[in-house]
Design an enzyme around this catalytic site. Structure first.
Site: not given
Ligand SMILES: [Zn+2]
Ligand SMILES: [Zn+2]
Length: 426
Positions: A238, A304, A376
């Site tokens: 992002d 992440y 996700y």
């Protein structure tokens, strides 16, 4: 019919050059040029018939094209003067009338239409050999650095200089930087609005001043003296996410480079200097064309790092139990609400490979998740109102939301991106 009889029949059709005569017998006696085959047969026919030797004439089949290979090679070398290249390929557009002559000759001699070698193949090879002698480059049939196309009907040569490719991994150390140039929506990237500079982008045409692409490609374009660059990333984070630690694979494609023999380590240092700490690159290497598809298509897992905020106090013990529940688990996810207006609603499953973290205070934690591509992770934390199952919020029985998300690693699922087969020597 013997070879000599075929040769005699061919010579009876009209004046032929040695190459066109020899091409009829191109499969015989490896190691000879067609011109040598033709000359030898012409001599043999004359000796057998004890007639005066008649050298090659104005050829009715190729109309003299076989004699022009040296000229074409010179044209080719001139067309790419100023460009470095290691590999090349020569193609020829032969006018239909000349192709027809090849067919007529074989018909007249009583041979199959595809006997021997076509004029096109002869020219490609003979011009190709000479281009190699003139330039020191090597023929490559796959994807050469330079592709020459000779057009016999216009006497023009087209030289296409193929792109060069630089592979590496990047880190993005500041938020709000997109990966690639992001044209302004208000003015469609023109920078103008009804005759004035666009307010939405201050006339720049871009929604963001900078991108990973704009911070990394220019020094490479300059070093390779190319026309332009295209950035290909192995996915993208992002705009507000950082890309940290081992970084994300990418390929920068340089259009029409004049220089290919570059000091890639020096370029890496120049890029890092140019990007001024906002972006860093490492492991730059010259890559093949196929590396573009590899970075774009190879299945990759992602790791992440997330800042998580809980709606109510949580104990570290409960957090550790929840994380160990997630590790190694297959997650069922309906398309997140934040993207469901863009994608068809469906449930997908993705595995969490590793999950770890620590409580910073009773309502904040830092968490790392290593999961399959397409997981996700924001929803893995929040549950997205039950649309992701299981989730950290669901396991804890406490609302949880990601307040900052960074990508720390992108690795091929089954094999590393950096396979030697996809690199070129620099
Ligand atoms: Zn000829
Ligand atoms: Zn604009």
């Amino acid at each position: 019919m013997t070879v000599l009889e075929d040769a005699r029949a061919a010579l009876a059709t009209g004046p032929l050059c040695d190459s066109c005569l020899g091409r009829l017998f191109a499969e015989r006696s490896f190691g000879l040029a067609n011109g040598e085959r033709g000359h030898a047969l012409r001599v043999a026919v004359a000796l057998e018939e004890d007639e005066p030797f008649e050298p090659e004439g104005d050829c009715w089949v190729c109309e003299g094209e076989s004699d022009r290979v040296e000229w074409w090679a010179q044209q080719a070398a001139t067309a790419v003067r100023g460009y470095e290249f290691d590999t090349y390929q020569v193609g020829t557009r032969v006018p239909p009338l000349l192709e027809e002559n090849d067919t007529l000759l074989r018909e007249d001699v009583g041979l199959e239409a595809d006997t021997g070698e076509a004029l096109k193949t002869e020219l490609n090879r003979e011009v190709g050999k000479r281009v190699g002698d003139l330039t020191g480059a090597e023929v490559e049939f796959g994807r050469p650095d330079v592709q020459f196309t000779l057009d016999l009907s216009t006497d023009e040569i087209e030289a296409r200089v193929n792109s060069a490719f630089v592979y590496g991994r990047y880190r993005k150390l500041e938020r709000d930087i997109p990966q690639t140039k992001w044209p302004c929506n208000d003015c469609n990237g023109t920078g103008m609005w009804q005759g004035d500079p666009c307010d939405g982008c201050d006339g720049t045409g871009y929604r963001y001043d900078e991108s990973v692409e704009q911070l990394s490609a220019p020094p490479i374009v300059e070093a390779m003296d190319g026309e332009a660059a295209t950035f290909h990333g192995a996915g993208r984070e992002d705009v507000d996410a950082l890309m940290l630690e081992s970084g994300r694979p990418f390929v920068i494609e340089i259009d029409e480079p004049r220089t290919r023999d570059v000091d890639i380590e020096a370029i890496e240092a120049e890029v890092n200097d140019f990007a001024d700490g906002k972006v860093e690159v490492e492991g730059l290497r010259l890559a093949t064309h196929e590396m573009v598809e590899r970075v774009k298509e190879l299945d990759a897992s992602k790791t992440y790092r997330m800042d998580v905020e809980f709606a109510e106090p949580v104990t570290d013990e409960a957090l550790q139990i929840a994380l160990s529940e997630l590790e190694g688990t297959t997650i069922h996810q309906e398309t997140p609400q934040r993207v469901s207006h863009r994608r068809a609603d469906l449930t997908r499953t993705r595995d969490v490979y590793e999950a770890s973290g620590e409580l910073l205070d009773e309502t904040h934690a830092e968490i790392r998740i290593h999961g399959a591509g397409g997981l996700y992770v924001k929803e893995l934390v929040s549950s997205d109102e039950g649309r992701t199952e299981p989730s950290l919020a669901g396991l804890l029985g406490v609302g949880a939301v990601v307040t900052a998300l960074d990508v720390v690693d992108v690795q091929g699922e089954d094999e590393p991106f950096a396979d030697e087969e996809f690199f070129r020597e620099s």
